[in-house]
Design a protein around this motif. Structure first.
Motif, PDB file in Angstrom:
ATOM      1  N   GLY A   1       0.817  -1.200   0.000  1.00 32.46           N
ATOM      2  CA  GLY A   1       0.000   0.000   0.000  1.00 32.46           C
ATOM      3  C   GLY A   1       0.853   1.254   0.000  1.00 32.46           C
ATOM      4  O   GLY A   1       2.076   1.203  -0.128  1.00 32.46           O
ATOM      5  N   THR A   2       0.184   2.391   0.134  1.00 28.61           N
ATOM      6  CA  THR A   2       0.872   3.683   0.179  1.00 28.61           C
ATOM      7  C   THR A   2       0.479   4.402   1.459  1.00 28.61           C
ATOM      8  O   THR A   2      -0.697   4.681   1.680  1.00 28.61           O
ATOM      9  N   ALA A   3       1.477   4.676   2.291  1.00 25.99           N
ATOM     10  CA  ALA A   3       1.256   5.390   3.548  1.00 25.99           C
ATOM     11  C   ALA A   3       1.616   6.858   3.349  1.00 25.99           C
ATOM     12  O   ALA A   3       2.416   7.205   2.473  1.00 25.99           O
ATOM     13  N   THR A   4       1.037   7.707   4.189  1.00 29.91           N
ATOM     14  CA  THR A   4       1.411   9.121   4.233  1.00 29.91           C
ATOM     15  C   THR A   4       1.945   9.384   5.635  1.00 29.91           C
ATOM     16  O   THR A   4       1.269   9.105   6.620  1.00 29.91           O
ATOM     17  N   LEU A   5       3.152   9.898   5.698  1.00 34.19           N
ATOM     18  CA  LEU A   5       3.782  10.215   6.977  1.00 34.19           C
ATOM     19  C   LEU A   5       3.996  11.721   7.042  1.00 34.19           C
ATOM     20  O   LEU A   5       4.672  12.294   6.188  1.00 34.19           O
ATOM     21  N   GLU A   6       3.376  12.349   8.038  1.00 37.57           N
ATOM     22  CA  GLU A   6       3.582  13.775   8.261  1.00 37.57           C
ATOM     23  C   GLU A   6       4.731  13.923   9.249  1.00 37.57           C
ATOM     24  O   GLU A   6       4.723  13.323  10.319  1.00 37.57           O
ATOM     25  N   ILE A   7       5.745  14.701   8.846  1.00 37.28           N
ATOM     26  CA  ILE A   7       6.904  14.948   9.704  1.00 37.28           C
ATOM     27  C   ILE A   7       7.104  16.456   9.784  1.00 37.28           C
ATOM     28  O   ILE A   7       7.393  17.097   8.774  1.00 37.28           O
ATOM     29  N   ASN A   8       6.899  17.013  10.983  1.00 38.71           N
ATOM     30  CA  ASN A   8       7.054  18.459  11.192  1.00 38.71           C
ATOM     31  C   ASN A   8       6.276  19.275  10.165  1.00 38.71           C
ATOM     32  O   ASN A   8       6.782  20.261   9.627  1.00 38.71           O
TER      33      ASN A   8
END
Length: 112
Positions: free
Chosen positions: A58-65
Motif C-alpha cells: 500500500g501507500t502510507a502518508t507520513l507527516e513529519i514536522n
C-alpha cells in the motif's frame, strides 16, 4: 525461533488498526502494523526513541514536522527523536508497514 504475524503478540490500536510485536525489547522494538483505509495515528513525538517506518504494501502518508511524505512499498523514512510525526493511510486499500524503534517507544510518546 521464527516469528510472524501468526505467532507474534497482537494488539489493536486506534480505529481498527493492528500491530504485531516481532521484537519487543527495551533497546529495540520491531512492529508489523496494518492500517485500514482512511485511518491515522495521533500526532506525537518521542523523547528518546528514533523510528524507521518501512512500507510493505500500500501507500502510507507520513507527516513529519508539517511536511507530508508518501511512502510506497519497499520505501522507508527515519524519524529522529523529538520530531513530531503522524502516520496516515489516505488511500483506499490497507497499508502494512514495519515500525522499528530504538530504544522502544513504549512509554516514550508525547501527544501533540
Amino acid at each position: 525461533m521464527k516469528i510472524n504475524k501468526k505467532n507474534a503478540e497482537h494488539y489493536i490500536w486506534g480505529d481498527q488498526c493492528d500491530g504485531w510485536h516481532l521484537v519487543n525489547q527495551q533497546d529495540l522494538s520491531v512492529i508489523h502494523e496494518r492500517m485500514p483505509p482512511n485511518t491515522s495515528e495521533v500526532r506525537h513525538y518521542h523523547t528518546k526513541s528514533r523510528q524507521f517506518f518501512f512500507v510493505l504494501t500500500g501507500t502510507a502518508t507520513l507527516e513529519i514536522n508539517g511536511v507530508l511524505e508518501n511512502i510506497t512499498p519497499l520505501e522507508g523514512v527515519e524519524v529522529p527523536s523529538h520530531v513530531a510525526h503522524q502516520m496516515m493511510n489516505r488511500s483506499d486499500e490497507d497499508v502494512e508497514f514495519l515500525v522499528i524503534s530504538q530504544p522502544t517507544s513504549k512509554e516514550d510518546r508525547v501527544q501533540i
